[in-house]
Structures are given as C-alpha cells and as structure tokens.
Design a protein around this motif. Sequence first.
Motif, short mmCIF file in Angstrom:
data_model
loop_
_atom_site.label_atom_id
_atom_site.label_comp_id
_atom_site.label_asym_id
_atom_site.label_seq_id
_atom_site.Cartn_x
_atom_site.Cartn_y
_atom_site.Cartn_z
N VAL A 36 0.92 -1.19 0.00
CA VAL A 36 -0.03 -0.09 0.04
C VAL A 36 0.79 1.21 -0.03
N LEU A 37 0.65 2.10 -0.86
CA LEU A 37 1.56 3.42 -1.11
C LEU A 37 0.92 4.44 -0.65
N ASP A 38 -0.25 4.49 -0.02
CA ASP A 38 -0.91 5.56 0.64
C ASP A 38 -1.26 5.40 2.15
N TRP A 39 -1.19 6.48 2.90
CA TRP A 39 -1.41 6.29 4.28
C TRP A 39 -2.67 6.17 4.64
N GLY A 40 -3.70 6.88 4.06
CA GLY A 40 -5.17 6.66 4.51
C GLY A 40 -5.68 5.20 3.99
N LEU A 41 -5.09 4.68 2.72
CA LEU A 41 -5.67 3.36 2.42
C LEU A 41 -4.95 2.47 3.29
N ALA A 42 -3.81 2.82 3.91
CA ALA A 42 -3.07 1.60 4.63
C ALA A 42 -3.96 1.71 5.81
N GLU A 43 -4.34 2.51 6.33
CA GLU A 43 -5.20 2.52 7.46
C GLU A 43 -6.42 1.81 7.41
N LEU A 44 -7.11 1.83 6.17
CA LEU A 44 -8.52 1.04 5.78
C LEU A 44 -8.06 -0.30 5.72
N VAL A 45 -6.76 -0.90 5.33
CA VAL A 45 -6.47 -2.07 5.02
C VAL A 45 -6.22 -2.60 6.28
N LEU A 46 -5.42 -1.86 7.20
CA LEU A 46 -5.13 -2.57 8.55
C LEU A 46 -6.28 -2.55 9.47
N ALA A 47 -7.28 -1.79 9.26
CA ALA A 47 -8.42 -1.89 9.82
C ALA A 47 -9.34 -3.14 9.79
N LEU A 48 -9.02 -3.70 8.55
CA LEU A 48 -9.79 -5.04 8.19
C LEU A 48 -8.77 -6.19 8.91
N GLY A 49 -7.71 -5.96 9.45
CA GLY A 49 -6.93 -6.98 9.94
C GLY A 49 -6.03 -7.58 8.88
N VAL A 50 -5.91 -6.98 7.85
CA VAL A 50 -4.96 -7.33 6.74
C VAL A 50 -3.58 -6.52 7.07
N VAL A 51 -2.49 -7.37 7.15
CA VAL A 51 -1.17 -6.61 7.30
C VAL A 51 -0.45 -6.63 5.85
N PRO A 52 -0.16 -5.63 5.43
CA PRO A 52 0.67 -5.32 4.31
C PRO A 52 2.10 -5.94 4.38
N VAL A 53 2.55 -6.65 3.31
CA VAL A 53 3.92 -6.82 3.50
C VAL A 53 4.84 -5.56 3.17
N GLY A 54 4.45 -4.50 2.59
CA GLY A 54 5.23 -3.47 2.55
C GLY A 54 4.26 -2.09 2.47
N MET A 55 4.54 -0.82 3.00
CA MET A 55 3.92 0.30 2.85
C MET A 55 4.97 1.44 2.70
N ALA A 56 4.42 2.48 2.34
CA ALA A 56 5.27 3.98 1.99
C ALA A 56 5.45 4.47 3.33
N ASN A 57 6.79 4.90 3.60
CA ASN A 57 7.10 5.81 4.79
C ASN A 57 6.18 5.23 6.09
N THR A 58 6.76 4.01 6.59
CA THR A 58 6.24 3.70 8.07
C THR A 58 6.38 4.38 9.24
N ALA A 59 7.45 5.06 9.32
CA ALA A 59 7.91 5.93 10.47
C ALA A 59 6.79 7.11 10.15
N GLY A 60 6.73 7.77 9.21
CA GLY A 60 5.70 8.90 9.11
C GLY A 60 4.31 8.33 9.41
N PHE A 61 4.13 7.43 8.92
CA PHE A 61 2.59 6.77 9.25
C PHE A 61 2.60 6.68 10.97
N ARG A 62 3.53 6.22 11.42
CA ARG A 62 3.25 5.99 12.85
C ARG A 62 3.17 7.13 13.38
#
Length: 326
Positions: A56-82
């Motif tokens: 997932v290359l977008d933070w907002g979409l990463a949040e929605l994916v994680l909300a479903l219990g799906v853990v991406p193998v990779g994300m853009a800028n995880t430190a910034g997301f946190r």
Amino acid sequence: MKRRSLVGALAATPLFAPLCSPLAMAFAASCGSAWAAAGANPHAAARTAVPRRVIVLDWGLAELVLALGVVPVGMANTAGFRRNFPACAVPDSVVDLGLMFQPNMELMLALAPDLIVITPAHASMRGTLERLAPTVTLGMFRASAAPYTAACDETMRLARLFGREAQGEAAVAQSRNAIDAARARLAALPSGFVARDVPIYLARFIDESHLRVFGAHSLFGELLARLGLRNAWGGAPRAASAIIGFDALDADSRATLVYLKPLPALSATMMQTSRVWQAMPFARAGRMTGMAEAPPEGGILSAAYFATALVEALAALPSSNAAKLS
C-alpha cells in the motif's frame, strides 16, 4: 535511472529472470486485467483471487487495510505513518518502502506482491507498478463532500476485495459506535457547557500568522456535524480546508477555537505577545483549547480517534467558561 528502466534491468538479472518467463508474463497480464477492473469494481475481482501479499503506497488506504486485519508486506514511509496516524498500529513486519511517490522499486519487487494499492495521485506510476504486480486504484473518499461516509463505503469495498466482509462490517460499526459514544459524552457535559448552536473553529497552526482551518466538507467537518456541533468556518464552502490569517477567525464572536497539537513554538509565542491575537473574541473569553493531533486525511479509525479527542478537549475547558459558551 528511471523506474521502468530499473524494473527492466532487474528483470534481466538471474534472480528475477524467472518472473519474466513467457508463462509468468502471460499470468501477470491476465491478473493485471482482472485487477484493473477492480479499480472500478473491486469486489468483482475479489471473486477471481484473494490477494495475500499486499503493498500500500498511501497512508489513508493503509489505515483502511489495517482496520480489516490485513497486514501489508510493505507500506510507504512507515515511520511517518506511525507519527501521523496514532489510532492505527503498524506491525514491525511491514517493510518500509520509502516515499509515497518514490518507493524503493527493488524492495517492492523482492517482496513479490500479488496486489499494489494506490490512489489517483499515483496515476503516473501505475504503468510501472503493474509490471511488478496487479494494481488497484482506490482512495477517492478524501475527495468526497462527506469523507467519513465515503471512507466507510471504501472500507467495505476493500473488505470484499480481501474476502473480509465480516471484518469490514465490524470495523465500520466499531468506528460509528465510538463516534456515537463521543456524542453521548458531549451531551452529558454540564448544561450549557457546549451549546449546540455555539460554532467551533477547528484549525491547525502553520506559523505565527497562518493556520489551516477545516470546512464542512473535510473529514473533521463531517465529524463535527455527527457530534451535533456547528462548524464556524463558512469561507470557501466547497473546500475541505483553507489557509488563512488568524485575524479571519473573528467572523463569529461566539465561536470557540479548537486547534490541533502540537502548537508550533512561534505560534505559542505569538499568543503570549500579540495584542491582535489577545483581542480575538475566543482568546479574550478563554474559549480556546488544543486537542490531540489526528490526520485530516485519515480513515475510519482516525475518525473515531478524532471524535474522542475533540470531546476530551472540550470537556477539559475550564468550567468557569461554561456560561461563556452559551
């Protein structure tokens, strides 16, 4: 080296050559067609295959994916997301792929994703990304006039894509319940403390002179309405937010100002020294408070976090100001 050249060079190496065999390339092409259709109708593609290794290359979409219990193998800028998405934890197993619009292509290829999730802002990259894995475009909820409602709908589209309809329904229900609980707590505050007809400016300070104020069509604006509060900002009514000078906040002398923390040092100094600021109605009357930072581009988890944090901030206003709010 351009991304397309990079991918071509990687494909020519022995390590990645098997990925570019005629059979593999034909399979990728057929999958790419299926996921291209998913950009318009994700649940239709979900019947073809359920993705397991997602980038997932977008933070907002990463949040929605994680909300479903799906853990991406990779994300853009995880430190910034946190830092910016406090309502949503990112497991340590998620690989940081670098910047949203300049991701590390070698890492992406090595992760062997079976789906890449992007937004319309990534359109120029889509052709390159589709050489790595089927790619789906989502994330239109932020452009909606009702971003929270649209985020709930998009959560369910993702849930169908991942075969997690039950998890999607539970996540949306949990978010809505948290917002309802925040509204109930707000209603239970002492009578007159936050009267329903008292408008609220919701803003983030940029420097000592300027701030970003959020309108009715922002995520925060929709949540204010859901909490039964009135947005004081009426400028540029179709815009989600606007950059203004703080002196533009005097349009309604009865308004309360809520600003997102952290407060920049220059802004804090200005509040202590500026006579113009101190003459603003909300500053003079003490109708001003900070609240925990929440991302304005967030999804259903951030929405629930924001509603709870806003009510916490309003409840913390000195009780001596109760009469001034009504």
